[in-house]
Write a protein that holds these residues in place. Sequence first.
Motif, mmCIF file in Angstrom:
data_model
loop_
_atom_site.group_PDB
_atom_site.id
_atom_site.type_symbol
_atom_site.label_atom_id
_atom_site.label_comp_id
_atom_site.label_asym_id
_atom_site.label_seq_id
_atom_site.Cartn_x
_atom_site.Cartn_y
_atom_site.Cartn_z
ATOM 1 N N THR A 173 0.833 -1.199 0.000
ATOM 2 C CA THR A 173 0.000 0.000 0.000
ATOM 3 C C THR A 173 0.868 1.250 0.000
ATOM 4 O O THR A 173 0.574 2.229 -0.692
ATOM 5 N N GLU A 174 1.963 1.215 0.747
ATOM 6 C CA GLU A 174 2.813 2.392 0.904
ATOM 7 C C GLU A 174 3.543 2.797 -0.374
ATOM 8 O O GLU A 174 4.095 3.898 -0.455
ATOM 9 N N VAL A 175 3.566 1.913 -1.371
ATOM 10 C CA VAL A 175 4.206 2.248 -2.649
ATOM 11 C C VAL A 175 3.203 2.142 -3.802
ATOM 12 O O VAL A 175 3.541 1.725 -4.900
ATOM 13 N N TYR A 176 1.947 2.521 -3.516
ATOM 14 C CA TYR A 176 0.913 2.661 -4.550
ATOM 15 C C TYR A 176 0.558 1.341 -5.230
ATOM 16 O O TYR A 176 0.121 1.321 -6.371
ATOM 17 N N GLY A 177 0.750 0.224 -4.516
ATOM 18 C CA GLY A 177 0.527 -1.074 -5.146
ATOM 19 C C GLY A 177 1.838 -1.587 -5.699
ATOM 20 O O GLY A 177 2.858 -1.612 -5.002
ATOM 21 N N PRO A 178 1.876 -2.007 -6.974
ATOM 22 C CA PRO A 178 3.121 -2.564 -7.521
ATOM 23 C C PRO A 178 4.187 -1.502 -7.740
ATOM 24 O O PRO A 178 3.903 -0.428 -8.254
ATOM 25 N N ALA A 179 5.420 -1.823 -7.340
ATOM 26 C CA ALA A 179 6.545 -0.921 -7.573
ATOM 27 C C ALA A 179 7.772 -1.665 -8.074
ATOM 28 O O ALA A 179 8.802 -1.061 -8.343
ATOM 29 N N THR A 180 7.677 -2.999 -8.169
ATOM 30 C CA THR A 180 8.687 -3.787 -8.878
ATOM 31 C C THR A 180 7.972 -4.731 -9.822
ATOM 32 O O THR A 180 6.788 -5.037 -9.655
ATOM 33 N N VAL A 181 8.700 -5.203 -10.829
ATOM 34 C CA VAL A 181 8.139 -6.123 -11.815
ATOM 35 C C VAL A 181 9.192 -7.164 -12.169
ATOM 36 O O VAL A 181 10.378 -6.856 -12.273
ATOM 37 N N GLN B 87 10.540 -11.206 -7.312
ATOM 38 C CA GLN B 87 9.803 -9.936 -7.304
ATOM 39 C C GLN B 87 10.388 -8.949 -8.299
ATOM 40 O O GLN B 87 9.764 -7.948 -8.610
ATOM 41 N N GLY B 88 11.596 -9.236 -8.795
ATOM 42 C CA GLY B 88 12.099 -8.535 -9.962
ATOM 43 C C GLY B 88 12.880 -7.267 -9.704
ATOM 44 O O GLY B 88 13.642 -7.166 -8.747
ATOM 45 N N VAL B 89 12.660 -6.300 -10.573
ATOM 46 C CA VAL B 89 13.424 -5.050 -10.598
ATOM 47 C C VAL B 89 12.464 -3.877 -10.442
ATOM 48 O O VAL B 89 11.251 -4.024 -10.557
ATOM 49 N N ARG B 90 13.008 -2.687 -10.213
ATOM 50 C CA ARG B 90 12.161 -1.528 -9.934
ATOM 51 C C ARG B 90 11.294 -1.161 -11.137
ATOM 52 O O ARG B 90 11.663 -1.386 -12.285
ATOM 53 N N TYR B 91 10.142 -0.585 -10.859
ATOM 54 C CA TYR B 91 9.306 0.012 -11.892
ATOM 55 C C TYR B 91 10.093 1.117 -12.600
ATOM 56 O O TYR B 91 11.016 1.703 -12.036
ATOM 57 N N HIS B 92 9.688 1.412 -13.829
ATOM 58 C CA HIS B 92 10.417 2.399 -14.624
ATOM 59 C C HIS B 92 10.632 3.719 -13.893
ATOM 60 O O HIS B 92 11.721 4.292 -13.941
ATOM 61 N N LEU B 93 9.594 4.233 -13.251
ATOM 62 C CA LEU B 93 9.668 5.560 -12.660
ATOM 63 C C LEU B 93 9.882 5.540 -11.147
ATOM 64 O O LEU B 93 9.739 6.562 -10.483
ATOM 65 N N GLN B 94 10.234 4.379 -10.623
ATOM 66 C CA GLN B 94 10.689 4.300 -9.233
ATOM 67 C C GLN B 94 12.199 4.500 -9.240
ATOM 68 O O GLN B 94 12.894 4.012 -10.135
ATOM 69 N N GLU C 186 16.394 -6.815 3.974
ATOM 70 C CA GLU C 186 15.035 -6.282 3.868
ATOM 71 C C GLU C 186 14.880 -5.490 2.574
ATOM 72 O O GLU C 186 15.758 -4.702 2.218
ATOM 73 N N ILE C 187 13.781 -5.720 1.857
ATOM 74 C CA ILE C 187 13.517 -4.939 0.647
ATOM 75 C C ILE C 187 13.195 -3.504 1.049
ATOM 76 O O ILE C 187 12.360 -3.263 1.929
ATOM 77 N N MET C 188 13.862 -2.555 0.383
ATOM 78 C CA MET C 188 13.618 -1.140 0.646
ATOM 79 C C MET C 188 13.461 -0.395 -0.675
ATOM 80 O O MET C 188 14.093 -0.732 -1.668
ATOM 81 N N PHE C 189 12.587 0.603 -0.651
ATOM 82 C CA PHE C 189 12.313 1.425 -1.833
ATOM 83 C C PHE C 189 12.728 2.868 -1.578
ATOM 84 O O PHE C 189 12.738 3.344 -0.443
ATOM 85 N N ARG C 190 13.005 3.548 -2.671
ATOM 86 C CA ARG C 190 13.248 4.984 -2.619
ATOM 87 C C ARG C 190 12.781 5.595 -3.936
ATOM 88 O O ARG C 190 13.018 5.030 -5.001
ATOM 89 N N GLY C 191 12.111 6.745 -3.856
ATOM 90 C CA GLY C 191 11.784 7.442 -5.092
ATOM 91 C C GLY C 191 10.372 7.964 -5.164
ATOM 92 O O GLY C 191 9.675 8.135 -4.161
ATOM 93 N N ASN C 192 9.934 8.189 -6.402
ATOM 94 C CA ASN C 192 8.646 8.824 -6.659
ATOM 95 C C ASN C 192 7.467 7.997 -6.190
ATOM 96 O O ASN C 192 6.444 8.536 -5.777
ATOM 97 N N ILE C 193 7.598 6.672 -6.299
ATOM 98 C CA ILE C 193 6.461 5.805 -6.000
ATOM 99 C C ILE C 193 6.556 5.368 -4.537
ATOM 100 O O ILE C 193 6.794 4.213 -4.204
ATOM 101 N N ALA C 194 6.415 6.333 -3.681
ATOM 102 C CA ALA C 194 6.386 6.092 -2.236
ATOM 103 C C ALA C 194 5.442 7.113 -1.621
ATOM 104 O O ALA C 194 5.352 8.257 -2.062
ATOM 105 N N MET C 195 4.743 6.682 -0.600
ATOM 106 C CA MET C 195 3.740 7.522 0.053
ATOM 107 C C MET C 195 4.347 8.813 0.611
ATOM 108 O O MET C 195 5.551 8.923 0.827
ATOM 109 N N LYS C 196 3.474 9.780 0.897
ATOM 110 C CA LYS C 196 3.893 10.957 1.660
ATOM 111 C C LYS C 196 4.243 10.531 3.079
ATOM 112 O O LYS C 196 5.182 11.047 3.688
#
Length: 547
Positions: A332-340, A362-369, A392-402
């Motif tokens: 939910t915190e990354v708008y649904g899917p953020a890797t493919v 779970q693959g690689v980051r989405y294009h705009l992440q 631990e899987i961690m994300f950074r970028g545009n596709i992350a919640m406020k």
Amino acid sequence: MTANMYDEGLPKTAANFAALTPLKFIERAASVYPAHTAVVHGDVRRNWAETYARTRRLASALVARGIGAGDTVAAMLPNTPEMVEAHFGVPMTGAVLNALNTRLDAGTLAYMLTHGEAKAVLVDREFSEVMKKALKDVPQNVLVIDVDDPQYAGAGERIGAIEYEALLESGDPAYEWSPPSDEWNAICLNYTSGTTGNPKGVVYHHRGAYTNAISNILEWDMPTHAVYLWTLPMFHCNGWCFPWTVAARAGVNVCLRKIDAKTVFDLIRKEGVTHYCGAPIVQNLLINAPDEMKAGIGQKVYAMVAGAAPPATMIEGMERMGFHLTHVYGLTEVYGPATVCAHQDEWSGLDVHERARLNARQGVRYHLQDAVCVRDPLSMECVPTDGETIGEIMFRGNIAMKGYLKNPAATEEAFRGGWFHTGDLAVAYPDGYVRIKDRSKDIIISGGENISSIEVEDVLYRHPAVLAVAVVAKPDARWGETPCAFVELKPGAQASAEELIAHCRSQLAGFKVPRAIEFCELPKTSTGKIQKFELRKIANSVAAIDV
């Protein structure tokens, strides 16, 4: 910072900069393809010009009733045209859309409406009873808008001050809405499942909704006028941002109140559906449907699956139907899917089991992440890309919640070290792909050895009788914990506990083999995810088997 020649006399102006917002997608679709079909729902067929006019009417009518910037408008709706319209009409006012899970109880709904300070709520007649109960415990005044969908034949009273179509009649189809002044402005509020304590309110911004919607197109190479079937609830991460994705492609929203295999296949044939999304349980429902239901589908159908990794049997079943399966991952915190799990050409020549192994990642980051990485949560260093070292899987970028609404401590912890912490444990491979080994809470520690519940589930899924499976920890006096498997069999299939244990023993180390097997219909969320927290409660009383 010292200015340079590329800054002097080159200001950011309205002529060369605009805040990113997915609301622009519907404006363009209506301008470029006004007569192209936008929404299909039973006998209702509307084009993009009509749909855009309705969203502007909705925005205008809400503004006239005092809804504006920073307000919350909730929606208790299934996948109907009104839910599509709400994804545009509500944020056109500057307000924030809170799409509510239609399977929640009154107490939880009351908490969300109160915590989110909802000023209005759209209520489908199917859910009027539970919403009526919920509203009794909401302290603020809430404008209730009834949605009376002709496709719903069941009971349910109108509980609102006005019906949706009457509300739209009072609105202006030419309403001059304004894009957000800042793309960081909130567009949606989504509550987490809240399996422990109260659910957290995840706030999305316009930039994130825009970038994830475009990424959906890029991951699928989704063409203009794609026909999208709404098997995924729009209340779930705003339908993984697909209301905006479909508008960006001037596609067709084929609405669906409730999933059943026959209706899905009928709509795929009748409407020429090309794309749909769903959890593994949805894919399995279609795969295991009678062959006569699947006949007559000539077009290529692209399916997106998230949740549990697709086993070999699922990939084989989708291929037999002529469906192309894409595995994505997110929260939910990354708008649904953020890797493919981006497909590589050389995989096509591999046997199905090897393809299943590769596609299970779970693959690689989405294009705009911006980035996804498997990191040590303490040192924050990336783990070696050896396919073995767990982090631990961690994300950074545009596709992350406020962040989390009214919860700065949880927001700060979630973004600790400049990365969003998912809580999912994974490994990284030399090719850059990541694979979840388990949720941190789902790792089973037996006799000091770590057991991945996902690894055991993958083996059980390979048994031809198994439809769905979940493995959790069962307390054990000697080993501390041992694996306990809950299994749902395919219709008409038979298998004994001893047979499944023997199947596991042939492919797993002895300490990983389940000590207990329980046959049942697995408890699932409204989006098809298996509720392991419910199974953990049951596991305490399930009898173990001597293996």
